[in-house]
Scaffold this motif. Structure first.
Motif, PDB file in Angstrom:
ATOM      1  N   CYS A  30       0.675  -1.073  -0.298  1.00  0.00           N
ATOM      2  CA  CYS A  30       0.072   0.081   0.351  1.00  0.00           C
ATOM      3  C   CYS A  30       0.956   1.085  -0.133  1.00  0.00           C
ATOM      4  O   CYS A  30       1.836   1.377   0.978  1.00  0.00           O
ATOM      5  CB  CYS A  30      -0.670  -0.219   0.897  1.00  0.00           C
ATOM      6  N   LEU A  31       0.492   2.005  -0.966  1.00  0.00           N
ATOM      7  CA  LEU A  31       1.498   3.358  -0.835  1.00  0.00           C
ATOM      8  C   LEU A  31       0.595   4.657  -0.609  1.00  0.00           C
ATOM      9  O   LEU A  31       0.848   5.163   0.225  1.00  0.00           O
ATOM     10  CB  LEU A  31       1.784   3.446  -2.325  1.00  0.00           C
ATOM     11  N   ASP A  32      -0.311   4.257  -0.077  1.00  0.00           N
ATOM     12  CA  ASP A  32      -1.614   5.865   0.615  1.00  0.00           C
ATOM     13  C   ASP A  32      -2.593   4.907   0.740  1.00  0.00           C
ATOM     14  O   ASP A  32      -3.276   4.156   0.273  1.00  0.00           O
ATOM     15  CB  ASP A  32      -1.528   6.595  -0.349  1.00  0.00           C
ATOM     16  N   THR A  33      -3.220   5.182   1.340  1.00  0.00           N
ATOM     17  CA  THR A  33      -5.215   5.032   1.485  1.00  0.00           C
ATOM     18  C   THR A  33      -5.378   6.763   2.123  1.00  0.00           C
ATOM     19  O   THR A  33      -5.091   7.590   2.577  1.00  0.00           O
ATOM     20  CB  THR A  33      -5.022   4.162   2.621  1.00  0.00           C
ATOM     21  N   THR A  34      -6.988   6.278   1.842  1.00  0.00           N
ATOM     22  CA  THR A  34      -7.637   7.703   2.048  1.00  0.00           C
ATOM     23  C   THR A  34      -8.132   7.744   3.533  1.00  0.00           C
ATOM     24  O   THR A  34      -8.247   9.528   4.113  1.00  0.00           O
ATOM     25  CB  THR A  34      -8.927   7.565   1.330  1.00  0.00           C
ATOM     26  N   MET A  35      -7.904   7.123   4.258  1.00  0.00           N
ATOM     27  CA  MET A  35      -8.208   7.270   5.947  1.00  0.00           C
ATOM     28  C   MET A  35      -6.830   8.059   6.059  1.00  0.00           C
ATOM     29  O   MET A  35      -5.298   6.843   6.505  1.00  0.00           O
ATOM     30  CB  MET A  35      -8.423   5.656   6.433  1.00  0.00           C
ATOM     31  N   GLY A  36      -7.197   7.957   8.002  1.00  0.00           N
ATOM     32  CA  GLY A  36      -5.878   8.766   8.220  1.00  0.00           C
ATOM     33  C   GLY A  36      -5.864   7.650   9.707  1.00  0.00           C
ATOM     34  O   GLY A  36      -5.590   6.716  10.422  1.00  0.00           O
ATOM     35  N   LEU A  37      -5.143   8.823  10.769  1.00  0.00           N
ATOM     36  CA  LEU A  37      -5.408   8.495  12.349  1.00  0.00           C
ATOM     37  C   LEU A  37      -6.515   7.944  12.639  1.00  0.00           C
ATOM     38  O   LEU A  37      -6.634   6.486  13.247  1.00  0.00           O
ATOM     39  CB  LEU A  37      -5.017   9.857  13.076  1.00  0.00           C
ATOM     40  N   THR A  38      -7.496   8.045  12.427  1.00  0.00           N
ATOM     41  CA  THR A  38      -9.188   7.643  11.911  1.00  0.00           C
ATOM     42  C   THR A  38      -9.411   7.380  11.364  1.00  0.00           C
ATOM     43  O   THR A  38      -8.928   8.027   9.912  1.00  0.00           O
ATOM     44  CB  THR A  38      -9.781   8.909  12.708  1.00  0.00           C
ATOM     45  N   PRO A  39     -10.838   6.643  10.813  1.00  0.00           N
ATOM     46  CA  PRO A  39     -11.435   6.790   9.621  1.00  0.00           C
ATOM     47  C   PRO A  39     -11.908   8.048   9.210  1.00  0.00           C
ATOM     48  O   PRO A  39     -12.774   8.141   8.260  1.00  0.00           O
ATOM     49  CB  PRO A  39     -12.340   5.211   9.809  1.00  0.00           C
ATOM     50  N   LEU A  40     -12.276   8.638  10.326  1.00  0.00           N
ATOM     51  CA  LEU A  40     -12.811  10.428  10.086  1.00  0.00           C
ATOM     52  C   LEU A  40     -12.229  10.993   8.560  1.00  0.00           C
ATOM     53  O   LEU A  40     -13.268  11.267   7.493  1.00  0.00           O
ATOM     54  CB  LEU A  40     -12.949  10.624  10.863  1.00  0.00           C
ATOM     55  N   GLU A  41     -10.932  11.139   8.143  1.00  0.00           N
ATOM     56  CA  GLU A  41     -10.291  11.221   7.223  1.00  0.00           C
ATOM     57  C   GLU A  41     -10.748  10.400   5.651  1.00  0.00           C
ATOM     58  O   GLU A  41     -11.015   9.467   5.303  1.00  0.00           O
ATOM     59  CB  GLU A  41      -8.607  10.987   7.104  1.00  0.00           C
ATOM     60  N   GLY A  42     -10.293  11.018   4.686  1.00  0.00           N
ATOM     61  CA  GLY A  42     -11.013  10.182   3.725  1.00  0.00           C
ATOM     62  C   GLY A  42     -12.406  11.022   2.677  1.00  0.00           C
ATOM     63  O   GLY A  42     -12.922  12.109   3.290  1.00  0.00           O
ATOM     64  N   LEU A  43     -12.695  10.258   1.992  1.00  0.00           N
ATOM     65  CA  LEU A  43     -14.096   9.869   1.716  1.00  0.00           C
ATOM     66  C   LEU A  43     -15.224  10.130   2.454  1.00  0.00           C
ATOM     67  O   LEU A  43     -14.927   9.619   3.466  1.00  0.00           O
ATOM     68  CB  LEU A  43     -14.431   8.513   0.982  1.00  0.00           C
ATOM     69  N   VAL A  44     -16.291  10.882   1.970  1.00  0.00           N
ATOM     70  CA  VAL A  44     -17.744  11.024   2.516  1.00  0.00           C
ATOM     71  C   VAL A  44     -18.083   9.473   3.268  1.00  0.00           C
ATOM     72  O   VAL A  44     -17.846   8.573   1.826  1.00  0.00           O
ATOM     73  CB  VAL A  44     -18.134  11.677   1.715  1.00  0.00           C
ATOM     74  N   MET A  45     -19.150   9.156   4.268  1.00  0.00           N
ATOM     75  CA  MET A  45     -19.164   8.117   3.865  1.00  0.00           C
ATOM     76  C   MET A  45     -21.022   7.991   4.823  1.00  0.00           C
ATOM     77  O   MET A  45     -21.097   9.389   4.413  1.00  0.00           O
ATOM     78  CB  MET A  45     -18.321   6.964   5.485  1.00  0.00           C
ATOM     79  N   GLY A  46     -21.170   6.941   5.160  1.00  0.00           N
ATOM     80  CA  GLY A  46     -22.745   7.092   5.628  1.00  0.00           C
ATOM     81  C   GLY A  46     -23.071   8.033   6.621  1.00  0.00           C
ATOM     82  O   GLY A  46     -23.951   9.138   6.077  1.00  0.00           O
ATOM     83  N   THR A  47     -22.322   8.227   8.011  1.00  0.00           N
ATOM     84  CA  THR A  47     -22.226   9.119   8.441  1.00  0.00           C
ATOM     85  C   THR A  47     -20.937   9.596   9.192  1.00  0.00           C
ATOM     86  O   THR A  47     -20.820  11.311   9.830  1.00  0.00           O
ATOM     87  CB  THR A  47     -22.951   8.753  10.106  1.00  0.00           C
ATOM     88  N   ARG A  48     -19.997   9.732   8.396  1.00  0.00           N
ATOM     89  CA  ARG A  48     -18.556  10.624   8.371  1.00  0.00           C
ATOM     90  C   ARG A  48     -18.537  11.205   7.282  1.00  0.00           C
ATOM     91  O   ARG A  48     -18.462  10.924   6.187  1.00  0.00           O
ATOM     92  CB  ARG A  48     -17.243   9.506   9.033  1.00  0.00           C
ATOM     93  N   SER A  49     -18.105  12.456   8.033  1.00  0.00           N
ATOM     94  CA  SER A  49     -17.628  13.641   7.025  1.00  0.00           C
ATOM     95  C   SER A  49     -17.008  13.773   5.405  1.00  0.00           C
ATOM     96  O   SER A  49     -17.149  14.237   4.710  1.00  0.00           O
ATOM     97  CB  SER A  49     -17.513  15.078   7.768  1.00  0.00           C
ATOM     98  N   GLY A  50     -15.446  12.791   6.357  1.00  0.00           N
ATOM     99  CA  GLY A  50     -14.357  12.243   5.229  1.00  0.00           C
ATOM    100  C   GLY A  50     -13.627  13.741   5.254  1.00  0.00           C
ATOM    101  O   GLY A  50     -13.899  14.512   6.669  1.00  0.00           O
ATOM    102  N   ASP A  51     -12.998  14.443   3.662  1.00  0.00           N
ATOM    103  CA  ASP A  51     -11.956  15.112   4.633  1.00  0.00           C
ATOM    104  C   ASP A  51     -12.422  16.390   4.769  1.00  0.00           C
ATOM    105  O   ASP A  51     -14.064  16.877   4.028  1.00  0.00           O
ATOM    106  CB  ASP A  51     -11.163  15.560   2.996  1.00  0.00           C
ATOM    107  N   ILE A  52     -12.353  17.146   6.155  1.00  0.00           N
ATOM    108  CA  ILE A  52     -12.618  18.554   6.840  1.00  0.00           C
ATOM    109  C   ILE A  52     -11.654  19.547   6.373  1.00  0.00           C
ATOM    110  O   ILE A  52     -10.101  18.867   6.475  1.00  0.00           O
ATOM    111  CB  ILE A  52     -13.380  18.702   7.576  1.00  0.00           C
ATOM    112  N   ASP A  53     -11.964  20.773   6.897  1.00  0.00           N
ATOM    113  CA  ASP A  53     -11.136  21.830   7.244  1.00  0.00           C
ATOM    114  C   ASP A  53     -10.738  21.225   8.991  1.00  0.00           C
ATOM    115  O   ASP A  53     -11.299  21.564   9.131  1.00  0.00           O
ATOM    116  CB  ASP A  53     -11.129  22.902   7.079  1.00  0.00           C
ATOM    117  N   PRO A  54      -9.804  21.140   9.876  1.00  0.00           N
ATOM    118  CA  PRO A  54      -9.351  20.964  10.676  1.00  0.00           C
ATOM    119  C   PRO A  54      -9.904  21.736  11.704  1.00  0.00           C
ATOM    120  O   PRO A  54     -10.183  21.431  12.712  1.00  0.00           O
ATOM    121  CB  PRO A  54      -7.543  20.651  10.337  1.00  0.00           C
ATOM    122  N   GLY A  55      -9.545  23.213  10.976  1.00  0.00           N
ATOM    123  CA  GLY A  55      -9.914  24.714  12.314  1.00  0.00           C
ATOM    124  C   GLY A  55     -11.811  24.054  12.435  1.00  0.00           C
ATOM    125  O   GLY A  55     -11.935  24.963  13.542  1.00  0.00           O
TER     126      GLY A  55
END
Length: 154
Positions: free
Chosen positions: A57-82
């Motif tokens: 794996c070179l890269d994945t859309t998820m980070g420290l938590t599954p919140l990063e990345g694609l929009v999901m059913g109930t998760r926002s996906g990528d957002i401005d950390p602020g």
């Protein structure tokens, strides 16, 4: 220090799913050789993508938590950390409450106002529901964004 002492790093998720798919693809399409470049997707209520070269794996859309990345059913996906601090202040919520909102009350559910299930959103979009159409567009645009980025990496 955050990496070594606190474990802050990009973990990614859906590894078992990707391992299964990679094994099947490698066996059937590449005759057992891991000399391929692939972009894999795990699409569902929890969604992610990863790019793989030579079985790694070179890269994945998820980070420290599954919140990063694609929009999901109930998760926002990528957002401005602020946004976390901003929402804490304006909504007078604790960071934990904002975290729960971004993980359990956002994503396709919030965008569509209908459901976290893409099948229901698709049906509503076909009936002309503007919010469902918008939710689908956001989801597709995020997939396209990562697809383009991963094509460049490979």
């Amino acid at each position: 220090e955050l990496y070594t002492q606190q474990g802050v790093r990009k973990y990614g998720f859906h590894g078992t799913s990707y391992g299964f798919v990679l094994d099947k693809v490698t066996r059937h399409a590449f005759e057992g050789h891991n000399s391929s470049s692939l972009i894999l997707t795990h699409l569902g209520s929890g969604s992610s993508m990863c790019c793989v070269r030579n079985g790694k794996c070179l890269d994945t859309t998820m980070g420290l938590t599954p919140l990063e990345g694609l929009v999901m059913g109930t998760r926002s996906g990528d957002i401005d950390p602020g946004i976390v601090g901003y929402l804490s202040r304006v909504l007078k919520k604790t960071p934990a409450q904002v975290d729960a909102m971004l993980n359990k009350e956002s994503g396709l559910l919030a965008l569509s106002g209908i459901s976290a299930d893409m099948r229901e959103i698709q049906a509503a979009a076909l009936r002309g529901d503007d919010d469902a159409v918008f939710a689908r567009k956001v989801f597709v645009e995020r997939v396209r964004k990562y697809l383009g980025a991963y094509l460049i990496k490979l």
